[in-house]
Design an enzyme around this catalytic site. Structure first.
Site, short mmCIF file in Angstrom:
data_model
loop_
_atom_site.label_atom_id
_atom_site.label_comp_id
_atom_site.label_asym_id
_atom_site.label_seq_id
_atom_site.Cartn_x
_atom_site.Cartn_y
_atom_site.Cartn_z
N LYS A 78 -12.67 20.89 4.80
CA LYS A 78 -11.26 20.84 5.18
C LYS A 78 -10.68 22.25 5.04
O LYS A 78 -11.19 23.05 4.26
CB LYS A 78 -10.48 19.88 4.25
CG LYS A 78 -9.27 19.28 4.90
CD LYS A 78 -9.65 18.09 5.76
CE LYS A 78 -8.47 17.49 6.48
NZ LYS A 78 -8.83 16.20 7.11
P1 NAD Z 1 0.53 15.22 12.66
O1 NAD Z 1 0.98 16.53 12.15
O2 NAD Z 1 0.23 15.07 14.11
O3 NAD Z 1 1.61 14.09 12.27
C1 NAD Z 1 2.08 13.90 10.98
C2 NAD Z 1 3.29 12.98 11.04
O4 NAD Z 1 3.72 12.67 9.73
C3 NAD Z 1 4.49 13.61 11.74
O5 NAD Z 1 5.17 12.61 12.50
C4 NAD Z 1 5.36 14.07 10.58
O6 NAD Z 1 6.73 14.16 10.92
C5 NAD Z 1 5.09 12.93 9.62
N1 NAD Z 1 5.45 13.27 8.25
C6 NAD Z 1 5.22 14.42 7.58
N2 NAD Z 1 5.72 14.35 6.34
C7 NAD Z 1 6.27 13.12 6.23
C8 NAD Z 1 6.95 12.46 5.19
N3 NAD Z 1 7.15 13.05 4.02
N4 NAD Z 1 7.38 11.20 5.42
C9 NAD Z 1 7.16 10.61 6.61
N5 NAD Z 1 6.53 11.18 7.63
C10 NAD Z 1 6.09 12.44 7.44
O7 NAD Z 1 -0.74 14.83 11.77
P2 NAD Z 1 -1.88 13.76 12.13
O8 NAD Z 1 -3.01 14.51 12.71
O9 NAD Z 1 -1.30 12.61 12.83
O10 NAD Z 1 -2.35 13.31 10.67
C11 NAD Z 1 -1.71 12.25 9.94
C12 NAD Z 1 -2.64 11.75 8.85
O11 NAD Z 1 -3.86 11.29 9.44
C13 NAD Z 1 -3.06 12.80 7.82
O12 NAD Z 1 -3.23 12.18 6.57
C14 NAD Z 1 -4.41 13.28 8.33
O13 NAD Z 1 -5.21 13.84 7.34
C15 NAD Z 1 -4.96 11.95 8.84
N6 NAD Z 1 -6.04 12.07 9.83
C16 NAD Z 1 -5.88 12.76 10.98
C17 NAD Z 1 -6.90 12.81 11.91
C18 NAD Z 1 -6.76 13.49 13.24
O14 NAD Z 1 -7.65 13.35 14.07
N7 NAD Z 1 -5.68 14.19 13.52
C19 NAD Z 1 -8.12 12.18 11.64
C20 NAD Z 1 -8.26 11.46 10.44
C21 NAD Z 1 -7.21 11.41 9.54
#
Ligand code: NAD
Length: 408
Positions: free
Chosen positions: A97
């Protein structure tokens, strides 16, 4: 939190001492200072990290996070979870990561590009298609992956798409990668609802976080016929018991960038969203949002952990004791992202590209198999579903390390 989970899982499978710490500790990490010239001519130095947890079974794999609260400990925990996730779904990868301490919303587009490129420049000798392959995570996206791929390619002197995944299609990105994590979450939710004999068309869903993962989960679940009753981002949440129009929310987000003041329902707080009565609760933002304070107040039947580490260990124990909520643990629930990243990497290495249907069909087959092995492990050892998933992931990494022996 990740270490305590590991200790518990290692105890549960009696992992021998000689292999325990080798499996637990991150292999290596890099901390970098990233000086960027700002639009106003000043210079700001940002701090970035990359942690490679396990390199025993192939290159390491994991996202890059741009967020103001990034710490090296958080990055290491996320790298560790990536190891168990890749191993659980049977990918030839270890976990990694990366992250930069920055609020990307405070940067101009060109500052963001400079920061992304400078970070990759610092990582050039640390990553690579057969060493470590980054991908998007919170605060990063396709465009940023494109800049990083370009920076690496310029450095090595030839086009090297396989160095990152989650790229734009024009640069060798995979069909289906953008929606992969959310599509995988929605698919597993549908399968677990079937097990619970709840028709998906009667399910109500509350989703925290409306970024890549949250929004794609909402789109896919709405397509299956579920009713999305709440969504949120860091500016707040929206609730509508009659169902939120997801297309309208996405259109609003395209122009406004945040959900604040979206009129598709009544405004509530992120904390209230987590405690709404619903069939499925999907935390899809950051870690540790389900805590000992709210674990007793959850009113869902299924908790689908789309985010990494959304449930603290104490909250997890409370939920287990309650016994009325089924949990799809993060390492299984959001594994669709890394599975399709693996497909993207394979397509890049072969220069042979698949269509979207093929990508999703292969993804769902892998998720079905992983679900089945987790359910088998759960039944066989009377473990919680999280412990079943973690022990499977950890066991396979430990076995690989044992088979390789110890160098020198
Ligand atoms: P992203 O940046 O696209 O979206 C994150 C979202 O969370 C946004 O809408 C943001 O406004 C919101 N957010 C941030 N802080 C917040 C808070 N305190 N309260 C409520 N909402 C909040 O990120 P993502 O890629 O969608 O990732 C989201 C989660 O999924 C993370 O935990 C990440 O590790 C996990 N994840 C992502 C992927 C991927 O392919 N992108 C894969 C596996 C896991």
């Amino acid at each position: 939190m990740a270490c305590r989970q590991f200790d518990k899982a290692a105890d549960a499978i009696n992992l021998p001492d000689a292999i325990r710490d080798r499996t637990k500790y991150p292999r290596r990490c890099l901390a970098v200072a990233l000086p960027i010239k700002r639009q106003d001519g000043s210079v700001t130095v940002f701090e970035g990290y990359r942690v490679q947890h396990n390199l025993s079974t192939g290159p390491s794999k994991g996202g890059i996070r741009f967020h103001q609260n990034v710490t090296i400990g958080e990055v290491a925990a996320l790298a560790m979870w990536m190891s168990w996730k890749c191993s659980l779904v049977g990918l030839p990868y270890g976990g990694a990561k990366g992250g930069i301490i920055v609020d990307p919303n405070q940067l101009t587009e060109s500052e963001l590009e400079h920061l992304s490129r400078r970070y990759m420049q610092e990582l050039v000798n640390f990553v690579g298609p057969h060493t470590d392959v980054p991908a998007p995570d919170v605060g990063t996206n396709e465009k940023i992956m494109g800049w990083m791929m370009d920076t690496y390619s310029n450095h090595v002197g030839h086009v090297e798409p396989a160095v990152v995944t989650g790229k734009p299609i024009a640069l060798g990105g995979s069909q289906g990668r953008r929606e992969a994590t959310g599509a995988g979450v929605a698919y597993l939710v549908k399968r677990y609802l079937e097990d619970l004999k709840i028709p998906v068309t009667e399910a109500t869903v509350a989703i925290q976080g409306f970024g890549n993962v949250g929004s794609e989960t909402a789109i896919a679940l709405a397509r299956y016929g579920a009713k999305i009753v709440a969504i949120s981002d860091y500016t707040g949440a929206v609730h509508n018991a009659g169902g939120i129009n997801i297309e309208k929310a996405l259109a609003y987000l395209r122009y406004q960038k945040v959900l604040r003041d979206f009129d598709g329902g009544e405004a509530i707080s992120n904390e209230q969203l987590l405690e709404l009565p619903c069939t499925v609760l999907v935390p899809a933002a950051l870690e540790r949002v389900i805590t000992e304070q709210n674990a007793t107040k959850l009113r869902c039947r299924l908790l689908a952990e789309a985010a990494n580490g959304p449930t603290t260990n104490t909250a997890d124990r409370i939920i287990e004791e309650r016994g009325d909520i089924e949990v799809i643990p993060d390492v299984l629930c959001n594994s669709g992202g890394v599975v399709v990243s693996y497909f993207e990497w394979l397509q890049n290495l072969q220069n042979y590209y698949w269509d979207r249907d093929e990508v999703l069909k292969k993804l769902f087959a892998i998720l079905d198999k992983a679900k089945e092995s987790v359910e088998y492990q759960k039944r066989k050892f009377k473990f919680s579903r999280r412990l079943a998933a973690l022990t499977l992931g950890i066991q396979r990494v430990a076995e690989a390390k044992q088979s390789r022996g110890l160098f020198p």
